[in-house]
Design a protein around this motif. Structure first.
Motif, PDB file in Angstrom:
ATOM      1  N   ALA A  41      -8.223  17.368  10.216  1.00 27.71           N
ATOM      2  CA  ALA A  41      -8.781  17.443  11.574  1.00 27.71           C
ATOM      3  C   ALA A  41     -10.280  17.190  11.588  1.00 27.71           C
ATOM      4  CB  ALA A  41      -8.451  18.788  12.208  1.00 27.71           C
ATOM      5  N   HIS A  42     -10.958  17.470  10.475  1.00 25.99           N
ATOM      6  CA  HIS A  42     -12.406  17.248  10.391  1.00 25.99           C
ATOM      7  C   HIS A  42     -12.773  15.768  10.528  1.00 25.99           C
ATOM      8  CE1 HIS A  42     -11.013  16.514   6.296  1.00 25.99           C
ATOM      9  NE2 HIS A  42     -12.069  15.733   6.180  1.00 25.99           N
ATOM     10  N   LEU A  43     -11.800  14.880  10.448  1.00 25.47           N
ATOM     11  CA  LEU A  43     -12.065  13.451  10.632  1.00 25.47           C
ATOM     12  C   LEU A  43     -12.373  13.113  12.086  1.00 25.47           C
ATOM     13  CD1 LEU A  43      -9.198  12.049   8.366  1.00 25.47           C
ATOM     14  CD2 LEU A  43     -11.633  12.234   7.785  1.00 25.47           C
ATOM     15  N   TYR A  44     -12.189  14.080  12.974  1.00 19.33           N
ATOM     16  CA  TYR A  44     -12.419  13.894  14.404  1.00 19.33           C
ATOM     17  C   TYR A  44     -13.389  14.963  14.899  1.00 19.33           C
ATOM     18  CZ  TYR A  44      -8.485  10.795  13.910  1.00 19.33           C
ATOM     19  OH  TYR A  44      -7.676   9.781  13.497  1.00 19.33           O
ATOM     20  N   THR A  45     -14.205  14.597  15.883  1.00 21.71           N
ATOM     21  CA  THR A  45     -15.199  15.524  16.424  1.00 21.71           C
ATOM     22  C   THR A  45     -14.546  16.664  17.186  1.00 21.71           C
ATOM     23  OG1 THR A  45     -16.732  13.671  16.661  1.00 21.71           O
ATOM     24  CG2 THR A  45     -17.258  15.680  17.882  1.00 21.71           C
ATOM     25  N   ASN A  46     -13.567  16.348  18.024  1.00 23.69           N
ATOM     26  CA  ASN A  46     -12.918  17.348  18.866  1.00 23.69           C
ATOM     27  C   ASN A  46     -11.467  17.517  18.437  1.00 23.69           C
ATOM     28  OD1 ASN A  46     -15.204  17.640  20.732  1.00 23.69           O
ATOM     29  ND2 ASN A  46     -14.725  15.523  21.242  1.00 23.69           N
ATOM     30  N   LYS A  47     -11.045  18.763  18.265  1.00 25.79           N
ATOM     31  CA  LYS A  47      -9.662  18.999  17.860  1.00 25.79           C
ATOM     32  C   LYS A  47      -8.975  19.920  18.860  1.00 25.79           C
ATOM     33  CE  LYS A  47     -11.045  22.334  14.356  1.00 25.79           C
ATOM     34  NZ  LYS A  47     -10.899  22.799  13.008  1.00 25.79           N
ATOM     35  N   TYR A  48      -7.795  19.467  19.278  1.00 26.29           N
ATOM     36  CA  TYR A  48      -6.994  20.152  20.273  1.00 26.29           C
ATOM     37  C   TYR A  48      -5.623  20.437  19.675  1.00 26.29           C
ATOM     38  CZ  TYR A  48     -10.507  18.247  23.454  1.00 26.29           C
ATOM     39  OH  TYR A  48     -11.687  17.928  24.074  1.00 26.29           O
ATOM     40  N   ALA A  49      -4.904  21.346  20.312  1.00 28.20           N
ATOM     41  CA  ALA A  49      -3.558  21.669  19.833  1.00 28.20           C
ATOM     42  C   ALA A  49      -2.706  22.192  20.977  1.00 28.20           C
ATOM     43  CB  ALA A  49      -3.616  22.708  18.722  1.00 28.20           C
ATOM     44  N   THR A  50      -1.397  22.017  20.819  1.00 26.65           N
ATOM     45  CA  THR A  50      -0.420  22.665  21.686  1.00 26.65           C
ATOM     46  C   THR A  50       0.485  23.504  20.798  1.00 26.65           C
ATOM     47  OG1 THR A  50       1.363  21.026  21.598  1.00 26.65           O
ATOM     48  CG2 THR A  50      -0.399  20.639  23.209  1.00 26.65           C
ATOM     49  N   GLU A  51       0.936  24.615  21.329  1.00 23.32           N
ATOM     50  CA  GLU A  51       1.836  25.487  20.580  1.00 23.32           C
ATOM     51  C   GLU A  51       2.439  26.483  21.555  1.00 23.32           C
ATOM     52  OE1 GLU A  51       4.231  27.196  18.216  1.00 23.32           O
ATOM     53  OE2 GLU A  51       3.065  25.523  17.400  1.00 23.32           O
ATOM     54  N   ILE A  52       3.751  26.756  21.410  1.00 21.56           N
ATOM     55  CA  ILE A  52       4.399  27.693  22.331  1.00 21.56           C
ATOM     56  C   ILE A  52       4.315  29.143  21.847  1.00 21.56           C
ATOM     57  CG2 ILE A  52       5.929  25.992  23.368  1.00 21.56           C
ATOM     58  CD1 ILE A  52       8.172  27.007  21.569  1.00 21.56           C
ATOM     59  N   SER A  53       4.154  29.369  20.559  1.00 23.32           N
ATOM     60  CA  SER A  53       4.112  30.727  20.008  1.00 23.32           C
ATOM     61  C   SER A  53       2.749  31.371  20.281  1.00 23.32           C
ATOM     62  CB  SER A  53       4.362  30.683  18.504  1.00 23.32           C
ATOM     63  OG  SER A  53       3.990  31.897  17.895  1.00 23.32           O
ATOM     64  N   ALA A  54       2.767  32.548  20.880  1.00 24.48           N
ATOM     65  CA  ALA A  54       1.524  33.266  21.200  1.00 24.48           C
ATOM     66  C   ALA A  54       0.724  33.604  19.943  1.00 24.48           C
ATOM     67  CB  ALA A  54       1.844  34.533  21.987  1.00 24.48           C
ATOM     68  N   SER A  55       1.395  34.043  18.889  1.00 28.35           N
ATOM     69  CA  SER A  55       0.669  34.396  17.667  1.00 28.35           C
ATOM     70  C   SER A  55       0.050  33.162  17.013  1.00 28.35           C
ATOM     71  CB  SER A  55       1.579  35.131  16.682  1.00 28.35           C
ATOM     72  OG  SER A  55       2.653  34.306  16.288  1.00 28.35           O
ATOM     73  N   MET A  56       0.742  32.043  17.073  1.00 27.17           N
ATOM     74  CA  MET A  56       0.203  30.800  16.511  1.00 27.17           C
ATOM     75  C   MET A  56      -0.967  30.292  17.356  1.00 27.17           C
ATOM     76  SD  MET A  56       1.820  30.152  13.746  1.00 27.17           S
ATOM     77  CE  MET A  56       2.366  31.786  13.322  1.00 27.17           C
ATOM     78  N   ARG A  57      -0.871  30.461  18.673  1.00 23.37           N
ATOM     79  CA  ARG A  57      -1.968  30.057  19.556  1.00 23.37           C
ATOM     80  C   ARG A  57      -3.239  30.852  19.213  1.00 23.37           C
ATOM     81  NH1 ARG A  57      -0.953  27.178  24.162  1.00 23.37           N
ATOM     82  NH2 ARG A  57      -2.453  28.329  25.421  1.00 23.37           N
ATOM     83  N   LYS A  58      -3.074  32.114  18.920  1.00 22.00           N
ATOM     84  CA  LYS A  58      -4.217  32.949  18.543  1.00 22.00           C
ATOM     85  C   LYS A  58      -4.827  32.444  17.232  1.00 22.00           C
ATOM     86  CE  LYS A  58      -5.587  37.734  17.840  1.00 22.00           C
ATOM     87  NZ  LYS A  58      -5.172  39.128  17.803  1.00 22.00           N
ATOM     88  N   ALA A  59      -3.981  32.115  16.285  1.00 26.82           N
ATOM     89  CA  ALA A  59      -4.464  31.585  15.006  1.00 26.82           C
ATOM     90  C   ALA A  59      -5.208  30.267  15.203  1.00 26.82           C
ATOM     91  CB  ALA A  59      -3.298  31.402  14.041  1.00 26.82           C
ATOM     92  N   LEU A  60      -4.666  29.401  16.065  1.00 29.16           N
ATOM     93  CA  LEU A  60      -5.312  28.115  16.341  1.00 29.16           C
ATOM     94  C   LEU A  60      -6.695  28.304  16.958  1.00 29.16           C
ATOM     95  CD1 LEU A  60      -2.186  26.263  17.709  1.00 29.16           C
ATOM     96  CD2 LEU A  60      -3.529  25.523  15.721  1.00 29.16           C
ATOM     97  N   SER A  61      -6.796  29.212  17.894  1.00 31.66           N
ATOM     98  CA  SER A  61      -8.095  29.488  18.528  1.00 31.66           C
ATOM     99  C   SER A  61      -9.120  29.921  17.486  1.00 31.66           C
ATOM    100  CB  SER A  61      -7.956  30.573  19.591  1.00 31.66           C
ATOM    101  OG  SER A  61      -7.245  30.095  20.692  1.00 31.66           O
ATOM    102  N   GLY A  62      -8.681  30.744  16.558  1.00 35.22           N
ATOM    103  CA  GLY A  62      -9.569  31.218  15.506  1.00 35.22           C
ATOM    104  C   GLY A  62      -9.999  30.129  14.537  1.00 35.22           C
ATOM    105  N   LYS A  63      -9.285  29.013  14.513  1.00 36.97           N
ATOM    106  CA  LYS A  63      -9.619  27.901  13.616  1.00 36.97           C
ATOM    107  C   LYS A  63     -10.362  26.782  14.339  1.00 36.97           C
ATOM    108  CE  LYS A  63      -5.839  29.014  10.573  1.00 36.97           C
ATOM    109  NZ  LYS A  63      -4.463  28.789  10.209  1.00 36.97           N
ATOM    110  N   GLY A  64     -10.782  27.043  15.572  1.00 34.79           N
ATOM    111  CA  GLY A  64     -11.604  26.071  16.278  1.00 34.79           C
ATOM    112  C   GLY A  64     -10.867  25.024  17.085  1.00 34.79           C
ATOM    113  N   TYR A  65      -9.568  25.195  17.279  1.00 31.44           N
ATOM    114  CA  TYR A  65      -8.814  24.268  18.118  1.00 31.44           C
ATOM    115  C   TYR A  65      -8.958  24.679  19.585  1.00 31.44           C
ATOM    116  CZ  TYR A  65      -6.363  22.348  14.062  1.00 31.44           C
ATOM    117  OH  TYR A  65      -6.054  21.722  12.880  1.00 31.44           O
ATOM    118  N   THR A  66      -9.081  23.706  20.463  1.00 29.74           N
ATOM    119  CA  THR A  66      -9.011  23.949  21.892  1.00 29.74           C
ATOM    120  C   THR A  66      -7.543  23.852  22.277  1.00 29.74           C
ATOM    121  OG1 THR A  66     -11.192  22.990  22.251  1.00 29.74           O
ATOM    122  CG2 THR A  66      -9.737  23.149  24.174  1.00 29.74           C
ATOM    123  N   LEU A  67      -7.003  24.898  22.875  1.00 30.62           N
ATOM    124  CA  LEU A  67      -5.581  24.932  23.212  1.00 30.62           C
ATOM    125  C   LEU A  67      -5.322  24.238  24.547  1.00 30.62           C
ATOM    126  CD1 LEU A  67      -4.859  28.552  22.072  1.00 30.62           C
ATOM    127  CD2 LEU A  67      -4.116  26.459  20.962  1.00 30.62           C
TER     128      LEU A  67
END
Length: 194
Positions: A41-67
């Motif tokens: 993901a570091h190959l791109y300036t902005n990183k986004y993600a989709t995920e249906i699991s609430a716990s995974m969404r929390k993990a993604l937020s903590g890793k700098g993804y915009t949900l």
């Protein structure tokens, strides 16, 4: 889970784009905890993600993804890289997701896709665990199914394969086995613009 190393992702993506310049936007659709795409993901300036699991969404937020919203992620924004890593055989409507991805890809953007072969879809959210839309993958071995998938992507979905690889996919196991080693087919597709 492990799908691609940073070097493997860079090599595949470089085949499709004339040099990666660490700009643009990446979206990982069905990202899980983000560990798979974190490697590149570091190959791109902005990183986004989709995920249906609430716990995974929390993990993604903590890793700098915009949900982004799982239903509407593709409607407004365009991405330089849309990632669908081991998602199509686990979602109910893979054809619809591919159409959404095509809409969401920016000019000169790519679809980075991983699919376990042999194709054996299993959907957790349907009562019979079968997808509502099935991919028409034919063949009895890895090579035949990979060729069939690339043909489907070109003829029916409007994507051109520009790079591909076969890699071991290590994923979590179950009660019978600690982990599984599967064969992943990994592709970089570009939309065929009409």
């Amino acid at each position: 889970m492990f799908v691609l190393s940073a070097a493997q992702a860079h090599a595949l993506l470089s085949a499709a784009r004339r040099g990666l310049n660490n700009t643009g936007a990446l979206v990982d659709v069905g990202a899980g905890d983000g560990e798979v795409s974190r490697r590149f993901a570091h190959l791109y300036t902005n990183k986004y993600a989709t995920e249906i699991s609430a716990s995974m969404r929390k993990a993604l937020s903590g890793k700098g993804y915009t949900l982004l919203d799982t239903e509407d992620w593709w409607r407004e924004q365009r991405f330089d890289c849309v990632c669908m890593l081991n998602l199509l055989d686990r979602c109910s409507k893979p054809r619809s997701m591919l159409r959404q991805a095509k809409t969401a890809i920016a000019p000169d953007g790519v679809l980075l896709l991983a699919l376990v072969l042999p194709y054996k879809p299993y959907v957790e959210v349907t009562s019979d665990h079968k997808p509502e839309e099935r991919l028409p993958i034919q063949g009895v071995n890895f090579e035949e199914q990979a060729a069939s998938f690339v043909q489907f992507m070109r003829d029916e979905m409007g994507f051109e394969a520009v790079a591909w690889s076969r890699a071991p996919y290590l994923c979590e196991g179950d009660f019978a086995q600690a982990y599984y080693w599967l064969d992943d087919s990994i592709y970089v597709f570009t939309p065929i613009r009409e």
